[in-house]
Design an enzyme around this catalytic site. Structure first.
Site, short mmCIF file in Angstrom:
data_model
loop_
_atom_site.label_atom_id
_atom_site.label_comp_id
_atom_site.label_asym_id
_atom_site.label_seq_id
_atom_site.Cartn_x
_atom_site.Cartn_y
_atom_site.Cartn_z
N LYS A 162 33.24 -27.25 33.19
CA LYS A 162 33.97 -27.41 31.80
C LYS A 162 34.11 -29.31 32.48
O LYS A 162 34.73 -29.56 33.09
CB LYS A 162 34.86 -26.64 31.10
CG LYS A 162 35.08 -27.76 29.62
CD LYS A 162 36.02 -26.44 28.91
CE LYS A 162 36.69 -27.60 27.08
NZ LYS A 162 37.49 -26.36 26.99
N SER A 197 36.49 -24.89 21.96
CA SER A 197 35.51 -26.02 22.32
C SER A 197 35.34 -25.54 23.74
O SER A 197 34.38 -27.55 23.88
CB SER A 197 36.94 -27.25 22.75
OG SER A 197 37.74 -26.64 23.89
N SER A 241 39.13 -21.24 21.95
CA SER A 241 38.12 -21.81 23.08
C SER A 241 36.73 -21.21 23.86
O SER A 241 36.46 -21.99 24.48
CB SER A 241 38.72 -23.61 23.94
OG SER A 241 38.68 -24.27 22.16
N1 GLN Z 1 40.23 -24.82 18.11
C1 GLN Z 1 41.83 -25.17 18.19
C2 GLN Z 1 41.39 -26.43 18.15
O1 GLN Z 1 40.74 -27.64 17.77
C3 GLN Z 1 41.36 -24.51 19.72
C4 GLN Z 1 41.03 -25.66 20.97
C5 GLN Z 1 41.07 -24.72 22.00
O2 GLN Z 1 41.63 -24.35 22.84
N2 GLN Z 1 41.13 -25.92 23.68
O3 GLN Z 1 42.64 -26.62 18.32
#
Ligand code: GLN
Length: 493
Positions: A78, A161, A185
């Protein structure tokens, strides 16, 4: 013979050991796949030359009898993990040309185990999002969108994400990938792409060298096509690190040995509060089906209560932006990345940050700054921290009566790119089943369990006690076996 790109990590390790193919052949098959699947936008940066060099070194190590635990396995990283000499962007314009001089602890551990780096995967900007759509490099497209995903009428998100990581693993252009999980995410993208993803206990993996979003919630974890592969990757990724004072110095048990265990006599809790109003009936049905699978395997399924669940999302959207606003203060046009000149220093800061950060990131910085400002700190931030403790207490209570908890992983199947984009609250709801664990610091794994009527995959989440990833792998492998999920995206490389 199965295509090389279709193998699991475990099968590939067997094949490499039996000299059925070389690490270079395995890597070349993936590089060819990446070229054919470039339209998916899974990778922000591909590193084919580096990968081939690493593969040749891996073959030499194996020939000399020195193969590591993941030797020769092509992985995707990532683009939130700093990689030495390889551009690391966090999918943000502000870091578009940032080339770190150091390697994150977790990606270094994967390299030390002999794995190959295929490239850096796409994500929501600074990992803020649930569909990959906030990336400054454009969204990744789910291979489930159709046989020709790039030209599909309804292009689906691969979740977020960790959108590029889920896309790469599902589309067979990486055998496994790293993700990060601050609110869901790893698990939500795994759920909507039919892959496996585990968020370990907070402190299980080092955060050193991973670009920070919300430091008290962020955790690294693997994304793969089988539970066993996740166990193999986490085995390498986990462990105490002197460079991260929040990593915890406890033993890392043998995760692969935990597979194949039985759930006989185990108690599995189903939290009443997760049957939320308006829950997708198919999600609910899958959840009950998963519970029955564990019952059939000898577990006792009981109802439990996690009474503070309804506060999890609001609390998360106070704490995560607060920490983000502080973490992102370092991008000021002086030390890293982009600089937009201005008439004076303040003007330069403002112009740089306005040009460098996308809309969602700016929204989070503003919310975070607001809840931390004097006068509002007590009303929002301090209260949120108190409720966070109550959420953790709920789990402590629940684990007095059960060994693991089963819940849905995401509210539904993948949505289309463009949907939910103008409605941040709808987007935030994607994490309704996952954020609680980040607030409580607990581990959770998403396992693909079935296909919805629309032909798209859905996963279930298992939650474990702190540092009991081994126990989670046991239950997850039983669920995986019972579900026998064979769904496959319409497109694979
Ligand atoms: N969707 C959540 C956010 O936008 C979690 C994102 C994540 O776990 N990095 O904060």
């Amino acid at each position: 013979m199965t295509k090389l790109t279709d193998l699991t990590i475990s099968d590939a390790l067997d094949g490499l050991a039996a000299k059925k193919f070389s690490a270079l052949e395995l890597t070349d098959a993936h590089i060819a796949g990446m070229e054919s699947a470039r339209g998916l936008n899974a990778y922000i940066t591909e590193t084919p030359e580096l990968a081939r060099k690493q593969a040749q070194e891996s073959d030499a190590r194996r020939a000399a009898g020195n193969a590591g635990a993941l030797d020769g396995i092509p992985l995707a990283i990532k683009d939130l993990y700093c990689t030495k000499g390889v551009r690391t962007t966090a999918a943000s314009k502000i870091l578009e040309n940032f080339v770190p001089t150091y390697e994150s602890t977790v990606s270094q551990k994967l390299l030390d185990a002999g794995s190959i780096t295929l490239g850096k995967t796409n994500l929501d900007e600074f990992a803020m999002g649930s569909g990959g759509v906030t990336s400054a490099f454009g969204p990744a497209i789910s291979p489930w969108s159709g046989a020709d995903p790039v030209n599909a009428v309804r292009k689906l998100v691969p979740g977020g994400s960790s959108s590029g990581s889920s896309t790469a693993v599902a589309a067979r252009i990486a055998m496994g990938a790293t993700g990060t999980d601050t609110g869901g995410s790893i698990r939500q993208p795994a759920s909507v792409t039919g892959t496996v993803g585990i968020k370990p206990t907070y402190g299980r993996c080092s955060r050193w060298g991973i670009i920070a979003f919300a430091s008290s919630l962020d955790q690294a974890g693997p994304m793969t096509r089988s539970v066993e592969d996740s166990a193999r990757m986490l085995q390498v990724m986990a462990g105490y690190d002197v460079k991260d004072s929040t990593s915890v110095d406890v033993d890392v048990p043998d995760y692969v040995a935990a597979l194949g265990g039985s759930v006989k006599g185990m108690k599995i809790g189903l939290p009443r509060e997760y049957r939320i109003d308006g829950i997708n009936p198919e999600t609910d049905a899958l959840w009950q089906k998963g519970a029955q699978m564990l019952r059939d395997a000898g577990a006792e399924v009981i109802e439990i209560s996690l009474p503070h669940t309804k506060y999890a999302l609001p609390v998360y959207y106070i704490i995560a932006p607060a920490e983000a606003s502080s973490n992102l203060a370092r991008y000021d046009g002086v030390r890293f990345g982009l600089r937009v000149p201005g008439e004076n220093l303040n003007d330069m800061y403002a112009s740089t940050r306005f040009a460098g950060f996308g809309k969602e990131v700016r929204r989070r910085i503003m919310i975070g700054t607001y809840v931390l400002s004097s006068g509002y700190y007590d009303a929002f931030y301090r209260k949120a921290q108190r409720v966070r403790r109550l959420i953790r207490n709920d789990f402590d209570e629940a684990f007095k009566n059960c060994d693991a908890i089963l819940t849905p992983a995401a509210p539904g199947t993948a949505f289309a790119i463009g949907e939910k984009q103008d409605d941040p609250l709808q987007m935030y709801l994607e994490d309704v089943f996952t954020v609680t664990l980040n607030l409580a610091g607990l581990p959770g794994i998403c396992v693909p369990v079935g296909l919805a009527k629309n032909g798209l995959p859905m996963g279930l989440q298992l939650i474990g006690r702190a540092f009991d990833e081994a126990g989670l792998f046991t239950v997850a492998s039983v669920l995986e076996k019972a579900a026998g999920f064979e769904g496959r995206p319409a497109f694979t490389a």
